[in-house]
Design a protein around this motif. Sequence first.
Motif, PDB file in Angstrom:
ATOM      1  N   MET B   1       0.841  -1.204   0.000  1.00 47.02           N
ATOM      2  CA  MET B   1       0.000   0.000   0.000  1.00 47.02           C
ATOM      3  C   MET B   1       0.881   1.262   0.000  1.00 47.02           C
ATOM      4  O   MET B   1       1.923   1.304   0.650  1.00 47.02           O
ATOM      5  CB  MET B   1      -0.865  -0.020   1.262  1.00 47.02           C
ATOM      6  N   ASN B   2       0.482   2.240  -0.747  1.00 49.01           N
ATOM      7  CA  ASN B   2       1.235   3.487  -0.834  1.00 49.01           C
ATOM      8  C   ASN B   2       1.224   4.204   0.521  1.00 49.01           C
ATOM      9  O   ASN B   2       0.162   4.542   1.032  1.00 49.01           O
ATOM     10  CB  ASN B   2       0.590   4.369  -1.913  1.00 49.01           C
ATOM     11  N   PRO B   3       2.421   4.445   1.128  1.00 50.66           N
ATOM     12  CA  PRO B   3       2.443   5.066   2.463  1.00 50.66           C
ATOM     13  C   PRO B   3       1.950   6.512   2.472  1.00 50.66           C
ATOM     14  O   PRO B   3       1.602   7.054   3.513  1.00 50.66           O
ATOM     15  CB  PRO B   3       3.925   4.980   2.857  1.00 50.66           C
ATOM     16  N   ARG B   5      -0.651   7.565   0.926  1.00 54.72           N
ATOM     17  CA  ARG B   5      -2.104   7.613   0.729  1.00 54.72           C
ATOM     18  C   ARG B   5      -2.870   8.151   1.960  1.00 54.72           C
ATOM     19  O   ARG B   5      -3.666   9.074   1.816  1.00 54.72           O
ATOM     20  CB  ARG B   5      -2.601   6.218   0.363  1.00 54.72           C
ATOM     21  N   PRO B   6      -2.579   7.602   3.176  1.00 51.60           N
ATOM     22  CA  PRO B   6      -3.306   8.135   4.336  1.00 51.60           C
ATOM     23  C   PRO B   6      -2.990   9.593   4.606  1.00 51.60           C
ATOM     24  O   PRO B   6      -3.867  10.360   5.044  1.00 51.60           O
ATOM     25  CB  PRO B   6      -2.846   7.244   5.501  1.00 51.60           C
ATOM     26  N   ILE B   7      -1.738   9.999   4.314  1.00 54.80           N
ATOM     27  CA  ILE B   7      -1.365  11.402   4.545  1.00 54.80           C
ATOM     28  C   ILE B   7      -2.157  12.290   3.590  1.00 54.80           C
ATOM     29  O   ILE B   7      -2.750  13.300   3.983  1.00 54.80           O
ATOM     30  CB  ILE B   7       0.160  11.613   4.345  1.00 54.80           C
ATOM     31  N   LYS B   9      -4.926  11.575   2.135  1.00 53.67           N
ATOM     32  CA  LYS B   9      -6.348  11.518   2.482  1.00 53.67           C
ATOM     33  C   LYS B   9      -6.655  12.491   3.629  1.00 53.67           C
ATOM     34  O   LYS B   9      -7.662  13.191   3.612  1.00 53.67           O
ATOM     35  CB  LYS B   9      -6.693  10.080   2.892  1.00 53.67           C
ATOM     36  N   ALA B  10      -5.735  12.510   4.620  1.00 50.85           N
ATOM     37  CA  ALA B  10      -5.945  13.393   5.774  1.00 50.85           C
ATOM     38  C   ALA B  10      -5.898  14.862   5.341  1.00 50.85           C
ATOM     39  O   ALA B  10      -6.709  15.680   5.783  1.00 50.85           O
ATOM     40  CB  ALA B  10      -4.876  13.121   6.827  1.00 50.85           C
ATOM     41  N   GLY B  13      -8.999  15.688   3.442  1.00 46.63           N
ATOM     42  CA  GLY B  13     -10.108  15.765   4.407  1.00 46.63           C
ATOM     43  C   GLY B  13     -10.099  17.086   5.140  1.00 46.63           C
ATOM     44  O   GLY B  13     -11.150  17.702   5.339  1.00 46.63           O
TER      45      GLY B  13
END
Lengths: 257, 257
Positions: B1-3, B5-7, B9-10, B13
């Motif tokens: 998973m691309n590390p 991605r959550p950053i 997304k945050a 958001g």
Amino acid sequence: MTSPKIKLTNVCKRFGPKVVLDGINLEVAAGESLVIIGGSGSGKSVTLKCILGLLTPDEGTIEIDGEPVIGMKRAERERVNRNIGMLFQGGALFDSLKIWENVAFGLIQGQGKNRVEAKAIAMEKLAAVGLGPEVAELAPAELSGGMQKRVGLARAIATEPEIIFFDEPTTGLDPIMGDVINDLIVKCVRELGATAMSITHDMASARKISDRIAMLYKGKIIWEGQTAEIDNADEAHVDQFIHGRAEGPIQMELRRL
Amino acid sequence: MNPFRPIGKAILGFFESTGRLIVFTLTALSHCVRPPFYLRLHGQQMIDIGYYSLPVVGMTTLFAGMALGLQTYAGFSRFSAEDAIAKVVALGITRELGPVLSGLMVAGRIGAAMAAELGTMRVTEQIDALDTLSTNPHKYLIAPRIIAGLTMLPLLVFVGDIIGIFGGYVVSVYKLGFNPGIYLSETWKVLEFKDVFSGLVKAAAFGFIVTLMGCFHGYNSRGGAQGVGAATTNAVVSASILILVFNYVITELFLKI
């Protein structure tokens, strides 16, 4: 030929990757009562919310009285909504207002009537749904579910709208109270000469209040016809749904433990 | 998973929430100045925020003034500067403690209540019902609350300032043995218009923040009881943090004037 009162053309609505409405085409003639049936998650509520302007479809057009309503300015939409009544599934009565104020809300805020005049009309409408003056001064929380539904119905018809929407009118009620609500819906719609559009998964209710039924499945209208024809519909999904069978082409998404 | 991605997304958001808050704020403000005005609702909100918060704000500022008097005495007596108690209490209460503590108390009392009320209205479809009854929820629900917050908090803080200074007076005169006449004259001498005015400007800003956060989180709440609970928590937490941030910003601005 007169134009339909409500017309949906190729209406699509997605929530992220999930396609909820997948090109809905539907017409409701003036004075007609159409019921949309379908299981949970089939897109019934979303269809209703799109027509009411509470959600905006991604594609397609919606016309009310021949007037496209998608993308309308707020003031224009409020003008259109003045001809619309809505009975919500849970009643959606305003907790902070008394029962009569709930019923009179559209008259006071929407039509600018004074409180005395609006209260007199509210009392008439409460009587029309079988509620006496003793409930008028109560708060919504003091009423049973069936009584709240009746108050919601009184509110929906208070402004004598040309179109009335019913969202799951009998859900959560016992069968007798459900039938009472069905009778009231038929009576009120006939007396007003209104066009009615309802969504439900209660077949007894659908048969009683509709002239025509449409079935929604996976965001598409898979069958529509006169109410009397539904038992002879040559459609496996409809057959399974109206007989409430677990076996058939409609498979519930159950997660196995 | 691309590390990343959550950053990403945050971050997206955060910008989405900020954008929604800006649009909500501008819409609410535009309805605060455009008719029609629901005077009855404005009055109700003013009473709820102004009158019913008075005991909480009064108690908070009274004990804050008393504690400030004692602490000042304890600290200043080390270098024989006890005479400064009246000045420190007056300036401390009017410029800082009065508006900040009142703002935080009102955030707990009013911000939470607004978020819970509007959140419940959202999940029970009462806000949708307003729309279908041709009533703009921003004008009917949000504008009266914001105007009440903007106007009532300065009044509350003004009364709180008087009570807080009285708290310092009570401790200084009856516990520490100060001369009442000298204490009052010192208080009167040290206070300038700017001290009180800066506190009232802060109060108006805090009133706006508390009501805006309560309305924003409540209006946009989703998902039943849990969503309403989360909205209430978010309203109080975000209002409290913003109060402390804007307290610093406004203090800086007034020091430059």
